[in-house]
Design a protein around this motif. Structure first.
Motif, PDB file in Angstrom:
ATOM      1  N   GLY A   6      20.889  -6.285 -24.786  1.00  0.00           N
ATOM      2  CA  GLY A   6      20.812  -7.492 -25.491  1.00  0.00           C
ATOM      3  C   GLY A   6      20.665  -7.373 -27.188  1.00  0.00           C
ATOM      4  N   TYR A   7      19.942  -6.436 -27.432  1.00  0.00           N
ATOM      5  CA  TYR A   7      19.882  -6.065 -28.816  1.00  0.00           C
ATOM      6  C   TYR A   7      20.023  -4.520 -28.884  1.00  0.00           C
ATOM      7  CZ  TYR A   7      17.092 -10.511 -28.821  1.00  0.00           C
ATOM      8  OH  TYR A   7      16.744 -11.621 -28.705  1.00  0.00           O
ATOM      9  N   ALA A   8      20.961  -4.118 -30.061  1.00  0.00           N
ATOM     10  CA  ALA A   8      21.196  -2.526 -30.128  1.00  0.00           C
ATOM     11  C   ALA A   8      19.850  -2.207 -30.596  1.00  0.00           C
ATOM     12  CB  ALA A   8      22.674  -2.646 -31.093  1.00  0.00           C
ATOM     13  N   SER A   9      19.056  -2.836 -31.357  1.00  0.00           N
ATOM     14  CA  SER A   9      18.011  -2.183 -31.770  1.00  0.00           C
ATOM     15  C   SER A   9      16.630  -2.010 -30.714  1.00  0.00           C
ATOM     16  CB  SER A   9      17.672  -3.050 -33.194  1.00  0.00           C
ATOM     17  OG  SER A   9      17.234  -4.468 -32.960  1.00  0.00           O
ATOM     18  N   ASP A  10      16.845  -2.449 -29.703  1.00  0.00           N
ATOM     19  CA  ASP A  10      15.988  -2.762 -28.751  1.00  0.00           C
ATOM     20  C   ASP A  10      16.198  -1.755 -27.517  1.00  0.00           C
ATOM     21  OD1 ASP A  10      13.530  -3.355 -27.315  1.00  0.00           O
ATOM     22  OD2 ASP A  10      14.345  -5.560 -27.029  1.00  0.00           O
ATOM     23  N   PRO A  11      16.431  -0.467 -27.420  1.00  0.00           N
ATOM     24  CA  PRO A  11      16.667   0.210 -26.182  1.00  0.00           C
ATOM     25  C   PRO A  11      15.636   0.121 -25.246  1.00  0.00           C
ATOM     26  CG  PRO A  11      16.026   1.633 -27.971  1.00  0.00           C
ATOM     27  CD  PRO A  11      16.044   0.389 -28.578  1.00  0.00           C
ATOM     28  N   ARG A  12      15.929  -0.181 -23.890  1.00  0.00           N
ATOM     29  CA  ARG A  12      15.195  -0.145 -22.812  1.00  0.00           C
ATOM     30  C   ARG A  12      15.516   0.398 -21.644  1.00  0.00           C
ATOM     31  NH1 ARG A  12      13.435  -6.735 -22.864  1.00  0.00           N
ATOM     32  NH2 ARG A  12      13.428  -6.924 -24.957  1.00  0.00           N
ATOM     33  N   GLY A  13      16.306   1.764 -21.822  1.00  0.00           N
ATOM     34  CA  GLY A  13      16.845   2.638 -20.863  1.00  0.00           C
ATOM     35  C   GLY A  13      15.941   3.119 -20.052  1.00  0.00           C
ATOM     36  N   PHE A  14      16.010   3.059 -18.718  1.00  0.00           N
ATOM     37  CA  PHE A  14      15.170   3.748 -17.707  1.00  0.00           C
ATOM     38  C   PHE A  14      15.685   5.375 -17.638  1.00  0.00           C
ATOM     39  CE2 PHE A  14      14.561   5.244 -13.507  1.00  0.00           C
ATOM     40  CZ  PHE A  14      13.081   4.969 -13.133  1.00  0.00           C
ATOM     41  N   ASN A  15      14.677   6.274 -17.507  1.00  0.00           N
ATOM     42  CA  ASN A  15      14.849   7.651 -17.435  1.00  0.00           C
ATOM     43  C   ASN A  15      14.327   8.080 -16.148  1.00  0.00           C
ATOM     44  OD1 ASN A  15      15.207  10.347 -17.864  1.00  0.00           O
ATOM     45  ND2 ASN A  15      14.913  10.467 -19.858  1.00  0.00           N
ATOM     46  N   GLY A  16      15.209   8.463 -15.261  1.00  0.00           N
ATOM     47  CA  GLY A  16      14.867   8.656 -13.802  1.00  0.00           C
ATOM     48  C   GLY A  16      15.968   8.175 -12.749  1.00  0.00           C
ATOM     49  N   SER A  17      15.674   8.099 -11.766  1.00  0.00           N
ATOM     50  CA  SER A  17      16.374   7.868 -10.500  1.00  0.00           C
ATOM     51  C   SER A  17      16.257   6.676  -9.793  1.00  0.00           C
ATOM     52  CB  SER A  17      16.684   8.982  -9.482  1.00  0.00           C
ATOM     53  OG  SER A  17      16.948  10.299 -10.251  1.00  0.00           O
ATOM     54  N   MET A  18      17.192   5.894  -9.474  1.00  0.00           N
ATOM     55  CA  MET A  18      16.743   4.682  -8.439  1.00  0.00           C
ATOM     56  C   MET A  18      17.600   4.711  -7.172  1.00  0.00           C
ATOM     57  SD  MET A  18      17.004   1.580 -11.337  1.00  0.00           S
ATOM     58  CE  MET A  18      15.667   1.182 -12.294  1.00  0.00           C
ATOM     59  N   ASP A  19      17.022   4.358  -6.050  1.00  0.00           N
ATOM     60  CA  ASP A  19      17.659   4.233  -4.780  1.00  0.00           C
ATOM     61  C   ASP A  19      17.014   3.226  -4.097  1.00  0.00           C
ATOM     62  OD1 ASP A  19      18.740   5.408  -2.789  1.00  0.00           O
ATOM     63  OD2 ASP A  19      17.171   7.165  -2.210  1.00  0.00           O
ATOM     64  N   ASP A  20      17.926   2.785  -3.255  1.00  0.00           N
ATOM     65  CA  ASP A  20      17.720   1.732  -2.275  1.00  0.00           C
ATOM     66  C   ASP A  20      17.322   0.536  -2.969  1.00  0.00           C
ATOM     67  OD1 ASP A  20      19.039   2.588   0.049  1.00  0.00           O
ATOM     68  OD2 ASP A  20      17.272   3.997   0.547  1.00  0.00           O
ATOM     69  N   PHE A  21      17.885  -0.150  -4.187  1.00  0.00           N
ATOM     70  CA  PHE A  21      17.434  -1.234  -4.462  1.00  0.00           C
ATOM     71  C   PHE A  21      17.855  -2.335  -3.755  1.00  0.00           C
ATOM     72  CE2 PHE A  21      18.915  -5.130  -7.107  1.00  0.00           C
ATOM     73  CZ  PHE A  21      17.706  -5.531  -7.732  1.00  0.00           C
ATOM     74  N   LEU A  22      17.081  -3.705  -3.437  1.00  0.00           N
ATOM     75  CA  LEU A  22      17.231  -4.614  -2.938  1.00  0.00           C
ATOM     76  C   LEU A  22      16.608  -6.079  -3.687  1.00  0.00           C
ATOM     77  CD1 LEU A  22      15.227  -3.647   0.422  1.00  0.00           C
ATOM     78  CD2 LEU A  22      17.753  -3.604  -0.049  1.00  0.00           C
ATOM     79  N   MET A  23      17.361  -6.937  -3.549  1.00  0.00           N
ATOM     80  CA  MET A  23      17.064  -8.237  -3.987  1.00  0.00           C
ATOM     81  C   MET A  23      17.159  -9.430  -3.003  1.00  0.00           C
ATOM     82  SD  MET A  23      18.707 -10.578  -7.076  1.00  0.00           S
ATOM     83  CE  MET A  23      18.048  -9.894  -8.555  1.00  0.00           C
ATOM     84  N   LEU A  24      16.185 -10.197  -2.577  1.00  0.00           N
ATOM     85  CA  LEU A  24      16.408 -10.974  -1.690  1.00  0.00           C
ATOM     86  C   LEU A  24      15.915 -12.430  -2.165  1.00  0.00           C
ATOM     87  CD1 LEU A  24      14.832  -8.600   0.023  1.00  0.00           C
ATOM     88  CD2 LEU A  24      15.231  -9.924   1.711  1.00  0.00           C
ATOM     89  N   ARG A  25      16.517 -13.420  -1.757  1.00  0.00           N
ATOM     90  CA  ARG A  25      16.212 -14.977  -2.057  1.00  0.00           C
ATOM     91  C   ARG A  25      15.019 -15.437  -1.075  1.00  0.00           C
ATOM     92  NH1 ARG A  25      22.130 -15.560  -2.493  1.00  0.00           N
ATOM     93  NH2 ARG A  25      22.068 -16.190  -0.071  1.00  0.00           N
ATOM     94  N   ARG A  26      14.018 -14.710  -0.772  1.00  0.00           N
ATOM     95  CA  ARG A  26      12.824 -15.233  -0.346  1.00  0.00           C
ATOM     96  C   ARG A  26      11.754 -14.302  -0.693  1.00  0.00           C
ATOM     97  NH1 ARG A  26      11.472 -11.859   3.981  1.00  0.00           N
ATOM     98  NH2 ARG A  26      13.018 -10.540   4.898  1.00  0.00           N
ATOM     99  N   ALA A  27      10.644 -14.738  -0.436  1.00  0.00           N
ATOM    100  CA  ALA A  27       9.311 -13.754  -0.602  1.00  0.00           C
ATOM    101  C   ALA A  27       8.807 -13.102   0.281  1.00  0.00           C
ATOM    102  CB  ALA A  27       8.223 -14.932  -1.166  1.00  0.00           C
ATOM    103  N   MET A  28       8.746 -11.874   0.426  1.00  0.00           N
ATOM    104  CA  MET A  28       8.446 -11.121   1.361  1.00  0.00           C
ATOM    105  C   MET A  28       6.952 -11.068   1.624  1.00  0.00           C
ATOM    106  SD  MET A  28      10.666  -7.622   1.401  1.00  0.00           S
ATOM    107  CE  MET A  28       9.962  -6.953   3.047  1.00  0.00           C
TER     108      MET A  28
END
Length: 585
Positions: free
Chosen positions: A537-559
């Motif tokens: 969103g802003y060039a002056s506001d970096p929010r990069g995550f440093n690491g690995s991501m695996d098996d991301f899930l998004m559901l339209r319900r509350a587990m």
């Protein structure tokens, strides 16, 4: 004007149709493509006839006219292809067999009927099928007839090699599968040493003991055991119906653990360790035989080429017994029990669990199932052996998923391995952030804050001028005291649940709820286009995550809390971590 389908999209539609998994949403596009050219139905008919009918139905020399016809299709062009098939007149029995096997669902039967009516319609000038058979050189009968010249079956992903133990494979070393590899339909594997565990796309587990040769079939829940010893495990609803085709017999699971042993010149044996199976003796004359249900601790054998089942006595062990008459009608349970535990099944259980999630209509995104629309992340080591994850190195690295519909409740879940945390207290590290964060009402942001000591879930009230939107205007909840620095370099599970029914937000770490707070929001959540691991969103506001991501899930319900514990317990590649939540509250 509708955008034309790409070659890749067409190939995927055909693959889904042949696998029986064509969705209702994709069916209109597939049918429109079929109608757009006379060649398109012929293309599907050639693939479906060859890949299914020849391998699964046509087992004797009376089907040679189909092989010859398919050869002519590959060699011909234009209208001659249709004429060639019109001049073939399958017998009523053969037409019945083809339609009986293919008629899995009403929609699929209607679509296939349209294709086969155009391709296999008998002609009044058609020669007698018997004349075709008589004019065909005699060939020895084979359980799997040869593939026509020039034909390459579609390789449909049907299973995963989930675990191995001291495994050695036959054939060229370059073609040997590795743990974590996707296995495809019609793929033939020969295990010459050790053990291997295969998990089908529907969650059934097959454990092989060398020497063994199998062939994967195209319905995603079956295989052919040519020789060797196998244990099948089916402990989920989706895996029930798993079928093993062995010499002389078909074994259909009814929710169980069972063993099958087969060889070139030996009897084929079936033993039920738990639950029950249905066995179908295979008659060489294609005469229907009655299936038999086997219960726990029951076993039978059959001599391939006959249809007579012989009952076996189940003994715990053959150790200490002399070879001879007393062993001819017995089968040792211990041998199959040892095979059942030969390799780890934790990863296989996660594969099965993931498949169950894909059947959940509330699932919006699964990074294992859905490739991102764009990504500049690298491929790194996943949390399971021989699997990969997304490696983000801070900076501008990110993943993008688009066109996510609004929802009232939401679950976000991801496995992360943190390489480095922000050095400044005010620097944010993005897990998931809407592209239009602070602009669209209901946009979401899930971020690591305070150098890893807290994690924040926020909803935007929206503002035409986001620069004037103060932090205090955001609707947000913060879970403090995480101490994520202690987990750097380790795989951990993070999740957040927003439940619109009770206006509660719950943060989770490794399956355990960290904090639960009221967070009322009077509008739907509108993720729309999301970024994983960053926000630009802003060039002056970096929010990069440093690491690995695996098996991301998004559901339209509350587990629920219990479901989140189960997700972590099954999904943890760390045996100790998986056991820690077995009895947790």
């Amino acid at each position: 004007m509708t955008k034309p389908l790409s070659d890749k999209q067409i190939d995927q539609l055909i693959a889904d149709y042949l696998a029986g998994s064509l969705s209702a949403a994709d069916r209109p596009a597939f049918e429109a493509w079929l109608r757009s050219s006379p060649e398109h139905p012929r293309r599907v008919a050639r693939l479906s006839m060859t890949g299914f009918c020849i391998r699964e139905v046509c087992h004797d020399t009376k089907a040679d006219y189909l092989l010859d016809a398919l050869n002519q299709i590959d060699e011909a062009s234009g209208p001659a292809q249709l004429v060639t098939l019109h001049n073939l007149n399958p017998s009523p029995w053969q037409r019945y067999r083809i339609h009986a096997v293919w008629g899995g669902t009403i929609a699929a039967a209607l679509l296939l009927g349209m294709v086969l009516t155009a391709v296999l319609l008998p002609s009044s000038n058609a020669p007698n099928p018997q004349e075709i058979v008589e004019n065909t050189p005699n060939k020895p009968a084979a359980s799997t007839p040869p593939t026509p010249r020039g034909f390459t079956p579609i390789a449909i992903p049907v299973a995963t090699l989930t675990a191995t133990h001291q495994a050695t494979w036959g054939g060229p070393a370059s073609a040997a599968p590795a743990q974590g590899d996707t296995l495809t339909s019609n793929q033939r594997l020969t295990l010459t040493a050790g053990f291997a565990e295969i998990t089908t796309n529907r969650g059934a587990i097959a454990i092989l003991q060398a020497p063994a040769t199998i062939e994967l079939l195209n319905n995603g829940n079956a295989l052919r055991l040519h020789a060797g010893k196998l244990v099948g495990k089916c402990d989920s609803d989706s895996s029930k119906g798993f079928t093993v085709h062995a010499p002389g017999i078909d074994v259909v699971d009814l929710g169980t653990v069972f063993g099958v042993a087969a060889g070139a010149d030996v009897m084929t044996s079936v033993l039920v360790l738990d639950g029950s199976v249905t066995v179908h003796p295979e008659s060489p004359a294609h005469i229907a035989t009655e299936p038999v249900v086997l219960m726990k601790n029951h076993a039978v054998s059959i001599q391939p080429g006959t249809s007579v089942l012989q009952k076996l006595e189940v003994v715990q062990s053959h150790r200490g017994q002399r070879a001879g008459v007393e062993l001819q009608n017995t089968i040792a349970r211990e041998e199959f029990e040892a095979l059942s535990d030969a390799v780890s099944s934790r990863q296989a259980r996660w594969v099965s669990y993931q498949y169950g999630l894909t059947q959940d209509p509330a699932l919006v995104v699964s990074s294992r199932r859905d490739p991102p629309q764009s990504s500049d992340a690298r491929s790194g080591q996943g949390r399971w052996p021989s699997t990969s994850a997304y490696l983000l190195r801070g900076g501008s690295d990110h993943l993008v998923y688009e066109s996510i519909e609004q929802t009232r409740s939401m679950t976000l879940s991801v496995w992360v391995r943190i390489n480095a945390l922000p050095e400044k207290q005010e620097t944010l590290s993005a897990l998931v952030v809407s592209d239009q964060w602070k602009v669209d009402r209901g946009a979401i942001a899930w971020q690591i804050v305070e150098k890893g000591n807290a994690i924040k879930f926020s909803l935007s009230p929206g503002n035409s001028d986001p620069s004037r939107l103060a932090a205090g205007d955001l609707v947000q909840d913060v879970a403090d005291g995480l101490g994520l620095e202690q987990y750097q370099g380790e795989w951990i599970h993070l999740a957040v649940v927003y439940n619109e029914e009770n206006s509660l937000v719950t943060h989770f770490l490794n399956g355990q709820p960290l904090q639960r707070q009221k967070m009322a929001f009077d509008s739907p959540l509108r993720p729309d286009r999301i970024q994983l691991g960053n926000w630009h969103g802003y060039a002056s506001d970096p929010r990069g995550f440093n690491g690995s991501m695996d098996d991301f899930l998004m559901l339209r319900r509350a587990m629920t809390d219990e479901q989140m514990r189960e997700l972590y317990r099954i999904g943890s590649a760390n045996k100790a971590g998986a056991s820690n939540t077995d009895s947790g509250n």
